[in-house]
Design a protein around this motif. Structure first.
Motif, PDB file in Angstrom:
ATOM      1  N   SER A  77       0.909  -1.889  -0.174  1.00  0.00           N
ATOM      2  CA  SER A  77       0.166   0.110  -0.413  1.00  0.00           C
ATOM      3  C   SER A  77       1.080   1.598   0.257  1.00  0.00           C
ATOM      4  N   VAL A  78       2.083   1.012  -0.828  1.00  0.00           N
ATOM      5  CA  VAL A  78       2.690   2.477  -1.018  1.00  0.00           C
ATOM      6  C   VAL A  78       1.960   3.369  -1.730  1.00  0.00           C
ATOM      7  N   THR A  79       2.359   4.657  -0.945  1.00  0.00           N
ATOM      8  CA  THR A  79       2.087   5.870  -1.908  1.00  0.00           C
ATOM      9  C   THR A  79       2.773   6.972  -1.392  1.00  0.00           C
ATOM     10  N   ARG A  80       3.212   8.200  -2.071  1.00  0.00           N
ATOM     11  CA  ARG A  80       4.214   8.924  -2.559  1.00  0.00           C
ATOM     12  C   ARG A  80       3.546  10.151  -2.793  1.00  0.00           C
ATOM     13  N   HIS A  81       3.873  10.939  -2.108  1.00  0.00           N
ATOM     14  CA  HIS A  81       3.564  12.511  -2.976  1.00  0.00           C
ATOM     15  C   HIS A  81       4.624  13.062  -2.894  1.00  0.00           C
ATOM     16  N   PHE A  82       3.729  14.079  -3.982  1.00  0.00           N
ATOM     17  CA  PHE A  82       4.792  15.016  -3.959  1.00  0.00           C
ATOM     18  C   PHE A  82       3.439  16.752  -4.364  1.00  0.00           C
ATOM     19  N   GLY A  83       4.179  17.318  -2.757  1.00  0.00           N
ATOM     20  CA  GLY A  83       3.377  18.583  -2.217  1.00  0.00           C
ATOM     21  C   GLY A  83       2.057  17.989  -2.379  1.00  0.00           C
ATOM     22  N   GLY A  84       1.711  18.499  -3.245  1.00  0.00           N
ATOM     23  CA  GLY A  84      -0.275  17.515  -3.520  1.00  0.00           C
ATOM     24  C   GLY A  84      -0.625  16.677  -4.571  1.00  0.00           C
ATOM     25  N   LEU A  85       0.321  16.087  -5.096  1.00  0.00           N
ATOM     26  CA  LEU A  85       0.286  15.166  -6.348  1.00  0.00           C
ATOM     27  C   LEU A  85       0.946  13.900  -5.975  1.00  0.00           C
ATOM     28  N   ALA A  86      -0.417  13.065  -5.844  1.00  0.00           N
ATOM     29  CA  ALA A  86       0.271  11.404  -5.896  1.00  0.00           C
ATOM     30  C   ALA A  86       0.811  10.428  -7.165  1.00  0.00           C
ATOM     31  N   ALA A  87       1.942  10.605  -6.863  1.00  0.00           N
ATOM     32  CA  ALA A  87       2.627   9.963  -7.823  1.00  0.00           C
ATOM     33  C   ALA A  87       2.773   8.156  -7.490  1.00  0.00           C
ATOM     34  N   ASN A  88       2.442   7.604  -6.448  1.00  0.00           N
ATOM     35  CA  ASN A  88       1.914   6.610  -6.457  1.00  0.00           C
ATOM     36  C   ASN A  88       0.893   6.351  -4.997  1.00  0.00           C
ATOM     37  N   GLN A  89       0.025   5.573  -5.809  1.00  0.00           N
ATOM     38  CA  GLN A  89      -1.601   5.608  -5.299  1.00  0.00           C
ATOM     39  C   GLN A  89      -1.385   4.189  -4.468  1.00  0.00           C
ATOM     40  N   ASP A  90      -1.357   3.781  -3.514  1.00  0.00           N
ATOM     41  CA  ASP A  90      -1.548   2.412  -2.613  1.00  0.00           C
ATOM     42  C   ASP A  90      -1.544   1.610  -3.221  1.00  0.00           C
ATOM     43  N   VAL A  91       0.146   1.756  -3.396  1.00  0.00           N
ATOM     44  CA  VAL A  91       0.331   0.466  -5.156  1.00  0.00           C
ATOM     45  C   VAL A  91       0.539  -1.271  -4.150  1.00  0.00           C
ATOM     46  N   SER A  92       0.927  -2.300  -4.426  1.00  0.00           N
ATOM     47  CA  SER A  92       0.892  -3.527  -3.181  1.00  0.00           C
ATOM     48  C   SER A  92       1.072  -4.033  -4.936  1.00  0.00           C
ATOM     49  N   PHE A  93       2.413  -5.031  -4.326  1.00  0.00           N
ATOM     50  CA  PHE A  93       3.155  -6.082  -4.725  1.00  0.00           C
ATOM     51  C   PHE A  93       4.003  -6.493  -4.058  1.00  0.00           C
ATOM     52  N   ALA A  94       4.256  -7.723  -5.270  1.00  0.00           N
ATOM     53  CA  ALA A  94       5.748  -8.826  -4.517  1.00  0.00           C
ATOM     54  C   ALA A  94       6.549  -8.706  -5.583  1.00  0.00           C
ATOM     55  N   VAL A  95       7.755  -9.210  -5.289  1.00  0.00           N
ATOM     56  CA  VAL A  95       8.825 -10.233  -6.318  1.00  0.00           C
ATOM     57  C   VAL A  95       9.374 -10.911  -5.012  1.00  0.00           C
ATOM     58  N   ARG A  96       9.405 -12.322  -5.677  1.00  0.00           N
ATOM     59  CA  ARG A  96       9.801 -13.586  -5.489  1.00  0.00           C
ATOM     60  C   ARG A  96      11.558 -13.815  -5.727  1.00  0.00           C
ATOM     61  N   ALA A  97      12.149 -15.009  -5.231  1.00  0.00           N
ATOM     62  CA  ALA A  97      13.140 -15.183  -5.625  1.00  0.00           C
ATOM     63  C   ALA A  97      13.224 -15.771  -7.189  1.00  0.00           C
TER      64      ALA A  97
END
Lengths: 244, 339, 605
Positions: free
Chosen positions: C362-382
């Motif tokens: 559930s990664v969210t990353r804002h720049f100022g008011g802008l959401a560059a990433n909104q609630d992103v989830s996924f996984a990487v396995r070996a």
């Protein structure tokens, strides 16, 4: 053809440092037409715009604008070639009105004085900007920024409008709005070179299209023909390896 | 401490603080428009003061010949740029210096304070654009640090010229006002008020220039987004010229103001300029209000410091930078990988 | 070793030859030697690591006064003066470095002006130091029964020290630490990504430069045997900087070259200009500064590059260059089967799910008011390759930066290798086993491919500054270089190991980044547009390499725009648009997803 095209590129090469990005690109923008240049990321579309405007050195081939060799950025702007870059390049710590005012600078130098009239025209196209005229450009939303960038270029009374990814990062509703405006501008007979990722929209409103891939034109044709070409879809989504 | 002494020191501090403020503004204008840290601004301050002093004592100052020489060079250089450019250059680098030269030669003998001061401003201001044209413009793409080193070399050049032009003696500029006001038991000098008045006028004037004129807005635009500025047809050379012209004007003005309060020698400008730097750095090289606060703080601290520990005055002022820098460095992340 | 001999011979010549000259030159060349020491520090500081100090003369002064007080007033032997002098300069520099550590270059430079003036003013006002009257009668250098009271002996001592410091500096630059120092100049993000603590390292360089200056100060006091504040002024500091700029800031040899030029030029100007002008003026500073300005404008790299050009040198000719350009970067022998054979069937990936390496929650990353990433989830396995795709501006690079620790998430968390998921600095994440490449290639363009790749092995070494200077790092260095050579050869760079990385075509530069990343022995590899600019054949080889790594159990997350490449190689594809995940699945599923088609081709307006 009796009248020479407004913009004509012949075998243009350009790049950064030791890296060449454009390997000989030829295209023409006839007076009063909208030409679309589509292609995936990294194809060299923005490099093309920069080279046309003289922001990057042109390393080979020719660029002719208004039937004369293209000059420096300052000369291109003075001659009415106005670029809306991908980054928008707004003056973020200045008001919407001031941004538009500076767009008028080119015409002001040519002796025109009717800033208000020019601004009113832009506000008629983008009423949203009129509402936000006193706001700092940096506080605008993504869509409003694009409108302002476009509006600033229109303030300069362009002979040729160069648009680099005007729909980039915008929500679908705003994209529709921008494209509506572009169609309107085309209707008024403005010459436009449009660089876009949004292939369908770009080919729908333009007269002629080019597909750029890895710094070379791989397909060209009237936009309607190009839109139906399966190769265009493939450059974006890759070949369908199996039919599911 | 005696409240009267304190008040006198405070008045002194605020007056010199206003001078530092002017210099800080000049530095910020130049830095934001061209990325040049304009160290020689302080030397132009000394040029301004000593040129005014020279005119007032009836001499035609050698800075005038420097202006004429550099202008002639600029005029020659512009001949390659086509007819229109040459026409404009003739006006700016031909007619203007000729008029100023004639006026100086003719008016110097009369020794009218206001005229001397105006002429000094007229002589020193164009040196800003000329310095930009010949020193900085050829390496406009260099890094901030290379430009800073160039600034240092230029500082030595100006100091060297200053010594040749004015000799090692100190000189004073005529005061704009010799009046003294007494409010209760407190003395206020007219010149201090002039300095403050000039500072306020300049701040208001610049506010108008940047807020209401197209040229001012173009300069702000060039600082705000260089690419955007090029795309609306703002010429980087012209913006640089304007920024350096403003800085030189401010320096010369500061020079004729402070030159009336304290006699200056050819090399006195550097340290005054550095205090302006301290103020500008307090504003992080971007914020005008912070720089203003910094300038007044530097002025007052220096003034109080000179009373308590005059030998350590410089150290006190520069030590002031440490907490400011710590704060700045904690507030912003590292700005690495930015060219 | 040849470079050693060259250094020793030249420096010895500079020390011995003037010793046969008149006394005046003995003094002059003494100053040249001392200035060379200070300038050597500035080469490391300014030329190599990109910081500038206008305060080096203060460090010279600190050490000079320290040794003077100890030897003259306390009667201590010079060796004590040396130790204390260096200790004082080193600690002051360390403190100053701490204060300015996170500020950009020009701030450090401006602040150094301030302390330059402050120290100068202190030297002049502290009563103990006797102000501008100075302190005379400083004892000469002695070591047991040996004394360097004779200026000629002293001169030899000075130049021996210069030679030693040059050697130590050359050793340092040619080592693990040296490579790391070069990342300080504009490539810190890359440095951090291979595990370099750039803030600490830049402080270390600052202290080293100050110590060189301190050493010069110590020698100066016992050479001249009289000190006053004048030689420690801001003007002197600026002169040292001029020397480095004139000589060539990027070269160790730039220091002595610049020192000779500046000291001799100043001396000559002092001599000649009054004779020419007929008056004893201070024109020399004026003329000298004008010369400096001209040099800055005409030869911004200093004189060393011009001197090097004079030396006949075998350069790779054009034919050779184009020939090697034609060699594909990835020269693993292509097998008969086309790329992506193991993933040909959509079910192949499901076959071997390894342990989870990366969980984006559930990664969210804002720049100022802008959401560059909104609630992103996924996984990487070996043992799987996951592709992150999406149109320009979808937020992929931001997500990469969040995962690799460059940016903290505004909300949500990134769990790496089963950790709890607190925000870690990039170099800590690198140490955990994550390696990355950059969208805009970050290489040391002027350094060889091998050196660039070796940077990746930085964290596997232990040798510090001192061990590198004294060449006690050779065993470790051999291992690092062997490792780098192996990785470079693996990805097909074996033929271009010694070429400057910046000379390679962009596609090959990307491969250099991959080799550098592999040197970290990562468990998870993050690749930002690895196939951009590669030719078809090169792409196929890259795909093959990545397939091999996957087979060895490495996890790979890549951002890529080349859809053919992605669709053939990836086990799973995550699609982003407007900062959100809009689709995830097997390549064919994603290709058929109408949401994805709309994101890419746009809706009809």
């Amino acid at each position: 053809m009796t009248t020479p095209p407004l913009l004509a590129l012949d075998g243009l090469r350009a790049g950064y440092g030791r890296v060449e990005v454009l390997h000989g690109v030829s295209l023409t923008v006839p007076e009063g037409r909208m030409v679309a240049m589509v292609g995936p990321n990294g194809a060299g579309k923005s490099t093309l715009m920069s080279a046309v405007m003289g922001l990057l050195p042109r390393r080979g081939g020719t660029v002719r604008y208004r039937d004369a060799p293209a000059g420096s950025t300052g000369q291109m702007v003075a001659a009415g070639a106005l670029l809306v870059p991908e980054s928008r390049a707004l003056f973020t710590d200045m008001s919407v009105e001031d941004n538009l005012l500076l767009g008028f600078l080119r015409r002001r130098r040519a002796g025109e004085r009717d800033v208000r009239g020019a601004m009113a025209e832009v506000f008629a196209i983008f009423p949203r900007l009129a509402e936000r005229r006193r706001q700092l450009a940096g506080t605008l939303s993504g869509g409003e920024r694009q409108m302002l960038a476009l509006g600033r270029a229109l303030m300069g009374g362009p002979r040729l409008l160069l648009l680099d990814e005007p729909s980039l990062g915008l929500a679908p509703l705003i994209v529709r709005e921008i494209f509506r405006v572009l169609a309107e501008l085309r209707g008024r007979g403005l010459s436009i070179l449009l660089v876009e990722q949004n292939v369908r929209a770009a080919l729908q409103i333009s007269d002629y299209g080019y597909v750029l891939e890895l710094g070379q034109v791989v397909a060209e044709g009237p936009s309607a023909t190009l839109a139906a070409d399966p190769r265009v879809v493939e450059t974006y989504l890759g070949q369908r390896r199996r039919d599911v | 401490m005696d409240p009267f002494i304190f008040f006198a020191l405070l008045q002194d501090g605020i007056t010199t603080g206003a001078i530092y403020l002017l210099l800080a503004i000049g530095l910020l204008i130049v830095f934001s428009a061209t990325r040049v840290i304009f160290v020689p601004q302080g030397d132009l301050l000394a040029f301004g003061a000593l040129t005014a002093a020279g005119l007032q004592s009836g001499h035609v100052p050698a800075t005038l010949w420097l202006l004429d020489g550099l202008s002639a060079a600029a005029l020659l250089a512009s001949l390659t740029g086509g007819v229109r450019a040459a026409g404009r250059a003739l006006l700016v680098w031909g007619v203007y210096p000729a008029v100023v030269s004639l006026a100086s030669v003719w008016l110097a003998r009369r020794e009218i304070p206001a005229v001397s001061i105006l002429l000094a401003l007229a002589i020193v201001t164009p040196m800003g654009p000329l310095i930009w044209r010949f020193a900085y413009r050829p390496m406009a793409d260099a890094s901030v640090l290379a430009l800073l080193i160039l600034s240092m070399a230029l500082h030595f050049v100006l100091i060297g010229l200053g010594l040749v032009f004015f000799g090692p003696e100190e000189a004073s500029v005529p005061a704009l006002s010799t009046a003294n006001f007494t409010i209760g038991a407190l003395d206020i000098s007219g010149q201090s008020l002039c300095v403050l008045g000039a500072a306020v006028a300049l701040v208001v004037g610049l506010g108008w220039f940047f807020g209401a004129t197209v040229q001012g807005k173009a300069l702000r635009a060039a600082a705000s987004d260089p690419l955007g500025a090029r795309l609306v047809g703002i010429d980087a050379g012209a913006t640089g010229s304007l920024a350096f012209g403003l800085a030189a004007f401010i320096a010369a003005l500061a020079g004729v103001l402070i030159g009336a309060l304290t006699p200056l020698s050819y090399d006195a400008g550097f340290e005054i300029g550095l205090k302006g730097f301290v103020a500008a750095i307090m504003g992080g090289l971007v914020s005008y209000p912070m720089a203003a606060a910094g300038a007044l703080l530097v002025g007052v601290l220096e003034s109080l410091g000179s009373f308590w520990a005059s030998a350590y005055r410089e150290v006190i002022v520069f030590t002031l930078l440490i907490p400011v820098l710590l704060w700045l460095s904690l507030r912003r992340g590292s700005d690495e990988d930015r060219a | 070793m040849k470079p050693w001999l060259a250094v020793a011979a030249t420096v010895a010549a500079l020390g011995i030859v003037p010793a046969l000259l008149p006394a005046f030159y003995v003094t002059l060349f003494g100053y040249v030697g001392l200035a060379s020491l200070v300038a050597l520090g500035l080469v490391l500081l300014t030329g190599i690591s990109g910081q500038t100090s206008f305060g080096q003369a203060s460090f010279v002064g600190l050490a000079a006064y320290a040794t003077t007080l100890l030897t003259k007033f306390a009667g201590a032997p010079p060796i004590a003066g040396l130790v204390v002098g260096l200790a004082v300069t080193g600690s002051v520099a360390w403190l100053l470095g701490l204060i300015t550590a996170r500020l950009s270059g020009h701030f450090l430079a401006l602040v150094s002006v301030a302390w330059g003036i402050s120290f100068f003013s202190l030297f002049g006002t502290i009563p103990l130091l006797r102000g501008f009257n100075g302190i005379g009668g400083i004892p000469p250098l002695t070591l047991g029964a040996l004394s360097a009271a004779n200026p000629r002996v002293n001169l030899a001592v000075i130049w021996a020290v210069v030679a030693a410091i040059m050697l130590l500096s050359a050793n340092l630059l040619d080592s693990r630490i040296g490579r790391a120092i070069r990342t300080l100049n504009g490539a810190r993000l890359m440095g951090e990504s291979v595990g370099i603590d750039t803030a600490r390292l830049s402080r270390a360089v600052f202290v080293i430069a100050a110590l060189y200056a301190g050493l010069a100060g110590f020698l100066f006091a016992h050479f001249q045997r009289f000190i006053s504040p004048t030689p420690f002024s801001l003007g002197a500091s600026i002169d040292y900087l001029f020397m480095v700029i004139i000589g060539g800031a990027a070269f160790l040899w730039g220091a002595p070259v610049g020192a000779i030029l500046v000291v001799v030029l100043r001396d000559q100007f002092n001599d000649w200009i009054p004779r020419l002008t007929g008056q004893p003026g201070d024109y020399e500073a004026l003329v000298f500064s004008l010369v400096v300005i001209l040099l800055l404008q005409r030869a911004p790299g200093g004189l060393m590059p011009l001197l090097l050009r004079l030396r006949p040198r075998k350069r790779p000719d054009v034919a050779a260059e184009t020939a090697s350009d034609a060699t594909p970067a990835l020269s693993i022998a292509p097998t008969g089967a086309p790329t992506g054979a193991p993933t040909g069937a959509p079910t192949a990936a499901a076959g071997a799910p390894g342990p989870e390496l990366l969980a984006v929650e559930s990664v969210t990353r804002h720049f100022g008011g802008l959401a560059a990433n909104q609630d992103v989830s996924f996984a990487v396995r070996a043992g799987e390759i996951v592709a992150l795709i999406g149109p320009n501006g979808a937020g992929k690079t931001t997500l990469f930066n969040v995962i690799s620790g460059v940016l903290p998430p505004s909300a949500g968390r990134v769990r790496l290798f089963g950790t709890a998921g607190g925000h870690l600095a990039p170099r800590r994440i690198a140490a955990l086993g994550l390696a990355r490449t950059f969208q805009h290639v970050k290489l040391l363009g002027g350094r060889s491919v091998l050196e660039n790749v070796a940077l990746g092995a930085h964290a596997s070494g232990r040798a510090g500054v001192l061990r590198c200077m004294l060449r006690l790092d050779r065993k470790e260095e051999r291992r690092i270089l062997a490792d780098a050579r192996a990785q470079a050869t693996l990805v097909g760079l074996g033929d271009v190991l010694d070429r400057p990385a910046g000379d390679l075509p962009l596609g090959q530069q990307r491969v250099v980044e991959i080799a550098r990343a592999l040197c970290l022995r990562p468990r998870l590899l993050l690749l930002d547009e690895p196939a951009a600019g590669l030719r078809l054949q090169e792409k196929q080889r890259l795909a093959l390499l990545l397939g091999q790594l996957r087979a060895e159990g490495m996890g790979v997350l890549l951002v890529e725009h080349d859809m053919d490449f992605v669709m053939q190689l990836a086990d799973r594809v995550v699609v982003m648009d407007f900062g959100q995940k809009i689709s995830e699945g097997l390549p064919a599923q994603v290709q058929a997803d109408p949401l994805v088609r709309e994101a890419y081709l746009g809706s009809v307006a």
